[in-house]
Enzyme design. Structure first.
Site, mmCIF file in Angstrom:
data_model
loop_
_atom_site.group_PDB
_atom_site.id
_atom_site.type_symbol
_atom_site.label_atom_id
_atom_site.label_comp_id
_atom_site.label_asym_id
_atom_site.label_seq_id
_atom_site.Cartn_x
_atom_site.Cartn_y
_atom_site.Cartn_z
ATOM 1 C CG MET A 17 11.877 -49.411 9.843
ATOM 2 S SD MET A 17 10.335 -49.181 8.903
ATOM 3 C CE MET A 17 10.617 -50.299 7.523
ATOM 4 C CB ALA A 18 13.333 -52.518 15.976
ATOM 5 C CD GLN A 70 20.966 -49.200 12.368
ATOM 6 O OE1 GLN A 70 20.003 -49.487 13.054
ATOM 7 N NE2 GLN A 70 20.978 -48.173 11.522
ATOM 8 C CB CYS A 101 17.517 -46.103 17.820
ATOM 9 S SG CYS A 101 16.060 -46.909 18.560
#
Length: 332
Positions: A17-18, A70, A101
């Site tokens: 998760m960014a 990733q 995404c």
């Protein structure tokens, strides 16, 4: 087969998760039972340009293994070069390709879930990375079930990815158009798991041990990936493992213990922050604190105070306030 799937194991992944799954949060989740880590997604172009800000997203410590880095991008050759650089820097246990995404700035660069609409390009990217990496480390991929409801193509895409050399596929059960709204379609995730020969990791709406046990029981997935639920409750991994082993639901984690972890997280981030800038670090932590404190006693007052914090001592004061509210039996 990836070793964390061997001997009948059913691994729990922490979803990438960014802005969330940095090295500190991964450490916390590992300690609380997460089996496999994946870094925040990182731009292949940023890696090739040796951007230090980009490179920091690939950092991890050995205690977090197995861990994958990733990558996102739309040029298979460049993606492959970036993957090799990452392996040279600090050999991860796998490279993961982001085909899921939904964020506009990624999609606009023809990355993430945009490739679900272009299977030839998706094939080129996956093949480019797999060929460049060779047998150094496994390559896996994460996808969504499709671009929108009219183009759900996860089974087709997954078969292509296996043919390209992907050794596991994580499937988020929503389309790109859904974003994070609506319900995840586990029927499609199950269909993917039954259609291909490599492990499939199911992702979407996993909030507790009962959810994990249900998906393990009712679908063909080989593991699950937990994302947003872990932001609020990183204990979800321990709770899930306990439920699967015993059928018992652990009691909620006391507010005092929750705050102890929140404060530890803040201190670790400040200690590792750039130039020791506590103020900027804590401003960046505000959204994380909001997630941690969801459902806490006195949540309305907490939210207002969180928006102002700039030091760890202010977070400590918030903890005292919140714990006092809990002891007083305040509910919202």
């Amino acid at each position: 087969m990836l070793p964390w799937f061997s001997d009948g194991r059913f691994p729990l992944y922490l979803a990438p998760m960014a802005g969330v799954t940095d090295v500190v949060f991964r450490q916390i989740c590992k300690e609380l039972g997460a089996d496999v880590m994946v870094t925040e997604f990182v731009s292949a172009e940023g890696i090739l340009q040796r951007d230090d800000r980009t490179r920091k997203y690939t950092e991890f410590n050995d205690g977090q293994r197995p861990v994958g880095v990733q990558l996102f991008g739309a040029d298979g050759v460049r993606m492959g070069e970036a993957a090799k650089k990452i392996i040279d820097w600090k050999r991860p246990d796998f490279i993961d390709i982001n085909f899921g995404c939904p964020v506009n700035k990624v999609v606009a660069r023809n990355g993430g879930s945009s490739l679900l609409r272009d299977c030839p390009l998706l094939t080129s990217v996956a093949t480019g990375v797999a060929k460049a990496v060779g047998d150094q480390v496994p390559v896996t991929a994460k996808i969504r079930i499709g671009w929108d409801e009219q183009t759900v193509n996860a089974v087709e895409v997954s078969k292509i990815l296996v043919d390209c050399g992907m050794q596991a596929i994580a499937v988020h059960g929503r389309t790109r158009a859904q974003g994070y709204t609506g319900e995840a379609c586990w029927n499609t995730i199950d269909a993917v798991a039954r259609a291909i020969t490599v492990p499939v990791i199911g992702n979407g709406d996993i909030a507790n041990g009962e959810d994990v046990a249900r998906r393990k029981r009712e679908t063909a997935v080989s593991g699950v990936m937990i994302g947003r639920a872990a932001m609020q409750n990183p204990w979800v991994f321990l709770q899930a493992k306990h439920y699967i082993a015993t059928g018992e639901i652990l009691p909620p984690v006391p507010v005092e213990e929750r705050w102890k972890l929140v404060l530890r997280h803040c201190r670790l981030v400040v200690e590792g922050g750039k130039n020791g800038d506590e103020r900027q670090t804590l401003i960046g932590m505000r959204s994380r604190l909001m997630a941690y404190c969801k459902g806490f006693p006195g949540a309305k007052d907490l939210r207002q105070r969180i928006c102002q914090v700039t030091t760890v001592s202010e977070v400590e004061a918030l903890a005292e306030f919140s714990i006092a509210q809990a002891l007083a039996g305040h509910e919202e």
